[in-house]
Design a protein around this motif. Structure first.
Motif, mmCIF file in Angstrom:
data_model
loop_
_atom_site.group_PDB
_atom_site.id
_atom_site.type_symbol
_atom_site.label_atom_id
_atom_site.label_comp_id
_atom_site.label_asym_id
_atom_site.label_seq_id
_atom_site.Cartn_x
_atom_site.Cartn_y
_atom_site.Cartn_z
ATOM 1 N N THR A 271 -27.184 8.034 -7.730
ATOM 2 C CA THR A 271 -26.343 7.001 -7.136
ATOM 3 C C THR A 271 -27.055 5.657 -7.172
ATOM 4 O OG1 THR A 271 -25.257 8.596 -5.669
ATOM 5 C CG2 THR A 271 -25.165 6.284 -5.026
ATOM 6 N N ARG A 272 -28.355 5.651 -6.833
ATOM 7 C CA ARG A 272 -29.139 4.413 -6.819
ATOM 8 C C ARG A 272 -29.264 3.806 -8.211
ATOM 9 N NH1 ARG A 272 -34.655 5.522 -3.713
ATOM 10 N NH2 ARG A 272 -34.999 3.417 -4.526
ATOM 11 N N ALA A 273 -29.186 4.644 -9.237
ATOM 12 C CA ALA A 273 -29.365 4.155 -10.604
ATOM 13 C C ALA A 273 -28.102 3.529 -11.173
ATOM 14 C CB ALA A 273 -29.817 5.307 -11.510
ATOM 15 N N MET A 274 -26.967 3.725 -10.499
ATOM 16 C CA MET A 274 -25.697 3.278 -11.045
ATOM 17 C C MET A 274 -25.531 1.766 -10.981
ATOM 18 S SD MET A 274 -24.098 5.874 -12.171
ATOM 19 C CE MET A 274 -24.805 7.525 -12.211
ATOM 20 N N SER A 275 -24.774 1.247 -11.922
ATOM 21 C CA SER A 275 -24.336 -0.144 -11.853
ATOM 22 C C SER A 275 -23.223 -0.240 -10.821
ATOM 23 C CB SER A 275 -23.824 -0.607 -13.220
ATOM 24 O OG SER A 275 -24.801 -0.429 -14.218
ATOM 25 N N GLU A 276 -22.946 -1.457 -10.387
ATOM 26 C CA GLU A 276 -21.923 -1.655 -9.370
ATOM 27 C C GLU A 276 -20.537 -1.697 -10.005
ATOM 28 O OE1 GLU A 276 -21.028 -4.731 -5.695
ATOM 29 O OE2 GLU A 276 -21.926 -5.478 -7.535
ATOM 30 N N ALA A 277 -19.575 -1.043 -9.357
ATOM 31 C CA ALA A 277 -18.185 -1.132 -9.799
ATOM 32 C C ALA A 277 -17.594 -2.434 -9.274
ATOM 33 C CB ALA A 277 -17.384 0.057 -9.289
ATOM 34 N N THR A 278 -16.848 -3.139 -10.117
ATOM 35 C CA THR A 278 -16.309 -4.440 -9.731
ATOM 36 C C THR A 278 -14.862 -4.582 -10.190
ATOM 37 O OG1 THR A 278 -17.165 -5.427 -11.770
ATOM 38 C CG2 THR A 278 -18.547 -5.620 -9.792
ATOM 39 N N TYR A 279 -14.162 -5.532 -9.551
ATOM 40 C CA TYR A 279 -12.822 -5.910 -9.987
ATOM 41 C C TYR A 279 -12.950 -6.964 -11.078
ATOM 42 C CZ TYR A 279 -11.417 -3.630 -5.636
ATOM 43 O OH TYR A 279 -11.239 -2.728 -4.629
ATOM 44 N N VAL A 280 -12.160 -6.827 -12.137
ATOM 45 C CA VAL A 280 -12.239 -7.766 -13.250
ATOM 46 C C VAL A 280 -10.832 -8.123 -13.729
ATOM 47 C CG1 VAL A 280 -14.480 -6.931 -14.050
ATOM 48 C CG2 VAL A 280 -12.384 -5.921 -14.990
ATOM 49 N N THR B 13 -19.114 2.221 -5.858
ATOM 50 C CA THR B 13 -19.275 0.890 -5.286
ATOM 51 C C THR B 13 -20.473 1.034 -4.375
ATOM 52 O OG1 THR B 13 -16.885 0.962 -5.188
ATOM 53 C CG2 THR B 13 -17.953 -0.969 -4.256
ATOM 54 N N ILE B 14 -21.643 1.143 -4.952
ATOM 55 C CA ILE B 14 -22.818 1.595 -4.238
ATOM 56 C C ILE B 14 -23.393 0.486 -3.379
ATOM 57 C CG2 ILE B 14 -25.104 2.603 -4.527
ATOM 58 C CD1 ILE B 14 -22.673 4.321 -5.388
ATOM 59 N N ASN B 15 -23.769 0.855 -2.171
ATOM 60 C CA ASN B 15 -24.441 -0.094 -1.289
ATOM 61 C C ASN B 15 -25.777 -0.461 -1.918
ATOM 62 O OD1 ASN B 15 -25.924 -1.336 0.730
ATOM 63 N ND2 ASN B 15 -24.868 -0.182 2.312
ATOM 64 N N LEU C 12 -17.450 -10.214 -3.930
ATOM 65 C CA LEU C 12 -18.447 -10.685 -2.975
ATOM 66 C C LEU C 12 -18.194 -10.105 -1.590
ATOM 67 C CD1 LEU C 12 -20.783 -12.575 -2.124
ATOM 68 C CD2 LEU C 12 -19.063 -14.359 -1.761
ATOM 69 N N LYS C 13 -16.956 -10.186 -1.104
ATOM 70 C CA LYS C 13 -16.645 -9.708 0.247
ATOM 71 C C LYS C 13 -16.802 -8.185 0.350
ATOM 72 C CE LYS C 13 -15.956 -13.688 1.998
ATOM 73 N NZ LYS C 13 -14.646 -14.284 2.275
ATOM 74 N N ASN C 14 -16.442 -7.457 -0.697
ATOM 75 C CA ASN C 14 -16.634 -6.005 -0.679
ATOM 76 C C ASN C 14 -18.110 -5.647 -0.588
ATOM 77 O OD1 ASN C 14 -13.950 -5.404 -0.788
ATOM 78 N ND2 ASN C 14 -13.923 -4.802 -2.927
ATOM 79 N N ARG C 15 -18.908 -6.355 -1.374
ATOM 80 C CA ARG C 15 -20.354 -6.098 -1.382
ATOM 81 C C ARG C 15 -20.935 -6.392 0.002
ATOM 82 N NH1 ARG C 15 -21.584 -9.658 -5.085
ATOM 83 N NH2 ARG C 15 -20.881 -8.270 -6.746
ATOM 84 N N GLU C 16 -20.587 -7.550 0.549
ATOM 85 C CA GLU C 16 -21.133 -7.930 1.854
ATOM 86 C C GLU C 16 -20.626 -7.030 2.970
ATOM 87 O OE1 GLU C 16 -23.556 -9.997 2.301
ATOM 88 O OE2 GLU C 16 -23.607 -10.543 0.182
ATOM 89 N N SER C 17 -19.395 -6.552 2.867
ATOM 90 C CA SER C 17 -18.883 -5.652 3.908
ATOM 91 C C SER C 17 -19.621 -4.320 3.896
ATOM 92 C CB SER C 17 -17.377 -5.419 3.727
ATOM 93 O OG SER C 17 -17.100 -4.638 2.580
ATOM 94 N N LYS C 18 -20.061 -3.889 2.720
ATOM 95 C CA LYS C 18 -20.853 -2.660 2.648
ATOM 96 C C LYS C 18 -22.239 -2.882 3.244
ATOM 97 C CE LYS C 18 -18.444 -0.625 -1.240
ATOM 98 N NZ LYS C 18 -17.331 -1.590 -1.215
ATOM 99 N N GLU D 58 -8.780 -14.546 1.598
ATOM 100 C CA GLU D 58 -10.118 -14.973 1.978
ATOM 101 C C GLU D 58 -10.900 -13.824 2.604
ATOM 102 O OE1 GLU D 58 -13.589 -16.868 2.823
ATOM 103 O OE2 GLU D 58 -11.993 -17.448 1.433
ATOM 104 N N ARG D 59 -10.253 -13.060 3.490
ATOM 105 C CA ARG D 59 -10.940 -11.910 4.109
ATOM 106 C C ARG D 59 -11.224 -10.830 3.081
ATOM 107 N NH1 ARG D 59 -9.025 -11.044 10.351
ATOM 108 N NH2 ARG D 59 -8.714 -13.237 10.870
ATOM 109 N N ALA D 60 -10.274 -10.593 2.177
ATOM 110 C CA ALA D 60 -10.425 -9.711 1.009
ATOM 111 C C ALA D 60 -10.434 -8.224 1.346
ATOM 112 C CB ALA D 60 -11.670 -10.060 0.193
ATOM 113 N N THR D 61 -10.925 -7.865 2.500
ATOM 114 C CA THR D 61 -11.030 -6.439 2.846
ATOM 115 C C THR D 61 -11.107 -6.283 4.354
ATOM 116 O OG1 THR D 61 -12.364 -4.431 2.547
ATOM 117 C CG2 THR D 61 -13.560 -6.500 2.666
ATOM 118 N N THR D 62 -10.646 -5.154 4.830
ATOM 119 C CA THR D 62 -10.915 -4.794 6.214
ATOM 120 C C THR D 62 -12.375 -4.377 6.297
ATOM 121 O OG1 THR D 62 -8.646 -4.124 6.713
ATOM 122 C CG2 THR D 62 -10.383 -3.140 8.049
ATOM 123 N N VAL D 63 -13.089 -4.894 7.278
ATOM 124 C CA VAL D 63 -14.515 -4.598 7.431
ATOM 125 C C VAL D 63 -14.669 -3.485 8.458
ATOM 126 C CG1 VAL D 63 -16.770 -5.524 8.063
ATOM 127 C CG2 VAL D 63 -15.112 -6.979 6.866
#
Length: 936
Positions: A628-637, A926-928, A722-728, A403-408
């Motif tokens: 960097t701003r132009a990049m798509s987001e890296a995701t887990y799939v 994994t761009i903010n 989701l948690k990675n994105r929000e932690s950033k 549920e936490r998914a990542t250390t923040v």
């Protein structure tokens, strides 16, 4: 069906009546099952008085009766009463509107039924998408990438973005940022007209660009969540009454009306609220109070608010059942590996292995080794902590970590994914301690060509916990290194030198294939005696790149292994090819400076940016940030639903995350999948078919069921992303918070001035964006007020920061996409032009707010001579250290910087703040996405 609780339906008995009897029967059974040790309460709003219950241990209560009986003095009772009042008031207002025949005065329109919306989307009349509110102008919102195909409009669409703009609250029609909405285009005559000026050799040509505008006609999915808010001070200044408007911290969210009977209790604190409804006749949504977060502008309150806003766990503690299940590791009874388990692992305790991390790092999850063999080849080992050995899949701790998914990681503290007994002790790879690990060992020739790869569980004993600076000094041949004995230095030097040699070759090969090295505004904070004393840029050493390359090598090898073992259920990390239109700003900015950027492939892009950086460090740095701003987001799939698995940023066919299981749940899954892969290989070698014949037996023997339950893996990936994105986002917000704290304290001593670089001309000549590399800040510098009035500071003449808020009278501004000219002022001998990449001196101040977090604002002082060099952000930056005492004491914070508080409690820097993690984040792109938000 459970026979002990199932009841047959009686003659002429309604289904509803039978269901009520069955619910009561379940309560009785459960009471007997527990030997009547605890009372059983059936919560229902149904009237069950007709049923007699002989078992006095079973009680029937309404929700109101239950809360008032058991929770009368608790916060939950207040929350229940608040919700009850909201519902009653809503029903009363609806009844009064119907009775009085009142018409809405808001000009909002009724939302269409979902079935009508779906049909309209299918026919092309409506456009479906996520509504984004502009962070720079909250009156405007937009739908991205709508791909307008209607022939009536096709010729009118001249903007690059294919976005539909929604102007104003009426057209937004009660939709909130993040809602999935249906939008109908407005007539072309109502589209937004944007004036542009373009130089055409001898004359300026004014161009019109029409941008499609629309209105929200319906909502598919609401994005309502918990919002941290502050009660708005009434115009009278008197907090009487029970209805109040609250101002969410997030500027993109409208004010929320709540009912609360004790305003004195919550008037000076941040509170959390929820939205309940938004009537068509109301300017604001209705909501209810949930809880108190803490005092306004208290740092701990603001940190908690950041976590709540991003849906992250704000409680660093784990429950007792989890803590009681963990291995024992105390000074009196330290944890030791089990001898029987050691026999099942490859024993590498005689090898020279070391970790390389920030000074004082406690959560050490990766170590490296290299050995030159007699045949001239090398064995390079990447040895990773093995928390999956201690955490069984679907156990309480595993569910909590999932549920936490990542250390923040925030600017001053961290919130762990795993308890510290694992993350800092039993799993952390401490020097001279035996530890369980999972290793990838590469056999390679002297040109770093991979000849063979071994995967498996190991046991190691690390020779040293090195800081980056110590490792670099050993490589550079220095002696008398603090904290390193001469014997240890001589022992480690051959390995570190060979690691560096191999990593250089590996990196060159990867970069040659198109691997990108981009930039970001990453800064860290210096604390002295528990107080923030400076904002520092992060220095990149060669050893950082050595560690990074070894981690990339291991992640890629494991990713390929998993894909080959489980082509339909492997967890990989994907980074898709960017949308080419997103590069438009990068290409135009480069052209203005006389450079060309080729975006045909990652190789061409990397080559273009590197060539520019060699010629001009500042321009190269800024262009890399734009890339960097132009990049798509890296995701887990999961490979079961996604077959396009290339990692664009790293130029790799397969990639995953394997090297940080202490702080990333994705890595934990990957470790388990790797164990499944090894088990599968062993079974195939032994021709053992029993594990594949019976699915139930197979699942029991698996380290993780994700390789056979693809839906489970898909759900896990969605939560992790989701948690990675929000932690950033949370990390970004916490950095802004501490930047504001620092500028506020420094401004009390003297004005804070610095050099900023113009990176963008704002629409309609409103000003420009300034990038302050020294402090990692980017902010608008406005030359016009909110009503369009020209506001040119006197400081452009006097050069004094105190005149930055006094404005010249008269004059004019002319502008195009490349520059703004300030002209026709009597005080100016000639026009002052501000062009892209010009340097300006700015005044930095903290904008204090009661309703929102304090933030840093920039004000223009003057244009500076082009010979002034702005501090660099990446290449050998100078750490400008000041020893300034802060006004706000933060001794009580859980900080992760290497400082000492009261000479007693050592607080250590975390792995996430290492430059390796910074490089990894941005090289993996994994761009903010704060930097991806469009400016309207």
């Amino acid at each position: 069906m459970f026979l002990e609780t199932y009841l047959e339906r009686m003659n002429e008995e309604t289904r509803e009546h039978r269901n009520k009897r069955e619910i009561i029967n379940v309560g009785k059974w459960y009471s007997n099952h527990l030997n009547q040790k605890i009372p059983i309460i059936i919560l229902t709003e149904e009237n069950l008085d007709e049923f007699e219950i002989e078992d006095k241990n079973v009680m029937i209560m309404s929700m109101e009766k239950y809360i008032s009986h058991f929770w009368e003095n608790d916060e939950i009772y207040t929350l229940f009463q608040s919700l009850k009042e909201v519902i009653m008031d809503s029903k009363l207002q609806e009844s009064e509107l119907i009775t009085k025949g009142m018409c809405p005065s808001t000009k909002f329109t009724e939302h269409l039924d979902v079935n009508i919306l779906e049909a309209g989307v299918k026919s092309g009349r409506y456009y479906k998408g996520v509504l984004y509110v502009s962070p720079n102008n909250t009156e405007n919102a937009y739908l991205q990438g709508c791909n307008i195909l209607d022939p009536e409009y096709q010729m009118e669409v001249t903007n690059d973005d294919d976005d539909i703009i929604i102007v104003g609250q009426v057209n937004r029609n009660r939709a909130i940022d993040g809602d999935v909405v249906a939008v109908e285009l407005l007539p072309v005559s109502e589209w937004e007209v944007k004036h542009k000026k373009k130089n055409n050799d001898e004359q300026n040509i004014e161009l019109e660009e029409k941008r499609p505008t629309g209105k929200v006609v319906g909502i598919f999915t609401r994005n309502w969540r918990t919002y941290v808010s502050t009660i708005q001070i009434p115009e009278s200044g008197n907090f009487s009454g029970s209805y109040f408007l609250t101002c969410p911290l997030e500027l993109k969210i409208p004010k929320i009306r709540i009912k609360y009977s004790n305003a004195e209790r919550i008037k000076d604190v941040r509170i959390s609220v929820r939205i309940d409804n938004w009537p068509i006749d109301s300017k604001y949504p209705n909501g209810h109070y949930v809880s108190i977060v803490g005092p306004i502008n208290d740092v701990n309150t603001e940190i908690t608010s950041i976590l709540v806003e991003h849906g992250l766990n704000s409680n660093p503690k784990f429950n007792d059942s989890i803590m009681n299940s963990l291995p024992i590791d105390t000074p009196e009874n330290p944890w030791k590996p089990d001898e029987n388990e050691i026999k099942n692992r490859r024993d590498l305790r005689n090898k020279i292995i070391c970790s390389i991390d920030p000074l004082g790092c406690q959560d050490i999850d990766d170590t490296l080794s290299i050995e030159k063999l007699d045949d001239g080849t090398y064995e390079l080992g990447v040895h990773i902590a093995d928390p999956s050995f201690f955490i069984q899949e679907d156990s309480p701790l595993d569910v909590e970590a999932r549920e936490r998914a990542t250390t923040v990681y925030l600017a001053d503290r961290r919130f762990d994914m795993l308890p510290k007994v694992l993350s800092e002790r039993v799993c952390s790879i401490r020097e001279n301690e035996d530890r369980y690990t999972v290793s990838t060992i590469f056999k390679m020739d002297e040109n770093a060509n991979i000849l063979d790869t071994w995967f498996g569980r190991t046991v190691i004993c690390s020779s040293a916990e090195l800081a980056y600076e110590q490792a670099q000094k050993i490589i550079d041949g220095e002696i008398n290194i603090s904290g390193i004995s001469e014997e240890l230095r001589q022992k480690l030097k051959p390995s570190l030198v060979n690691l560096t040699k191999m990593a250089r070759i590996l990196r060159e090969k990867r970069i040659a294939k198109g691997g990108l090295e981009l930039e970001s505004l990453e800064v860290k904070f210096k604390f002295t005696d528990g107080k923030i004393t400076d904002i520092l840029q992060k220095q990149v050493l060669e050893i950082h790149k050595v560690v990074e390359e070894c981690m990339i090598l291991a992640n890629a090898a494991v990713g390929e292994r998993l894909y080959k073992s489980f082509p339909n259920s492997a967890l990989l990390r994907k980074h898709p090819f960017p949308v080419k239109s997103h590069f438009s700003k990068l290409i135009k900015s480069a052209q203005l400076m006389g450079y060309e950027v080729n975006i045909d492939s990652n190789f061409q892009l990397a080559k273009s940016l590197n060539d520019i950086e060699k010629k001009d460090k500042v321009v190269g740095t800024i262009l890399k940030m734009l890339a960097t701003r132009a990049m798509s987001e890296a995701t887990y799939v999961s490979t079961g639903i996604d077959k396009d698995l290339n990692h664009y940023g790293l130029a790799l066919e397969y990639y995953t995350h394997f090297t940080s299981p202490i702080r990333r749940y994705a890595d934990m899954i990957v470790h388990r999948q790797l164990m499944n892969s090894l088990m599968k290989e062993k079974n195939e070698e032994n021709n053992d078919n029993e594990n594949i014949k019976k699915e139930e037996n197979k699942i029991k023997k698996l380290y993780t069921t994700t390789t056979v339950d693809n839906q489970k893996l898909i759900n896990i990936c969605e939560n992790i992303n989701l948690k990675n994105r929000e932690s950033k986002y949370a990390q970004f917000d916490s950095t802004e918070l501490f930047q504001a704290l620092y500028i506020e304290q420094e401004s009390k001593i003297k004005p804070v001035k610095n050099i900023a670089i113009i990176t963008e001309i704002l629409p309609n000549g409103n000003g420009f964006m300034g990038l302050c590399l020294r402090f990692g800040l980017k902010a608008p510098l406005y030359l016009k007020g909110s009503n369009g009035e020209i506001k040119i500071p006197e400081s452009i003449i006097t050069k004094k920061p105190e005149d930055a808020h006094t404005y010249l009278s008269g004059g004019n501004i002319s502008f195009d996409n490349e520059k703004i000219a300030v002209e026709y002022y009597p005080q100016l001998k000639e026009p002052v032009e501000f062009s892209l990449f010009d340097k300006v001196e700015v005044l930095l101040e903290t904008d204090k707010s009661r309703n929102h977090r304090n933030s840093v604002v920039m004000s223009l002082i003057q244009k500076v001579n082009t010979n002034v060099i702005a501090p660099q952000i990446r290449i050998n930056p100078q750490e400008l250290i000041k020893d300034v005492k802060a006004d706000q004491d933060i001794n009580d914070y859980i900080t992760d910087k290497p400082i000492e508080i009261n000479n007693e409690n050592k607080i250590y820097q975390s792995k996430e703040n290492s430059i390796y993690q910074i490089l990894e984040k941005f090289n993996e792109l994994t761009i903010n996405s704060y930097s991806n938000v469009k400016k309207i």
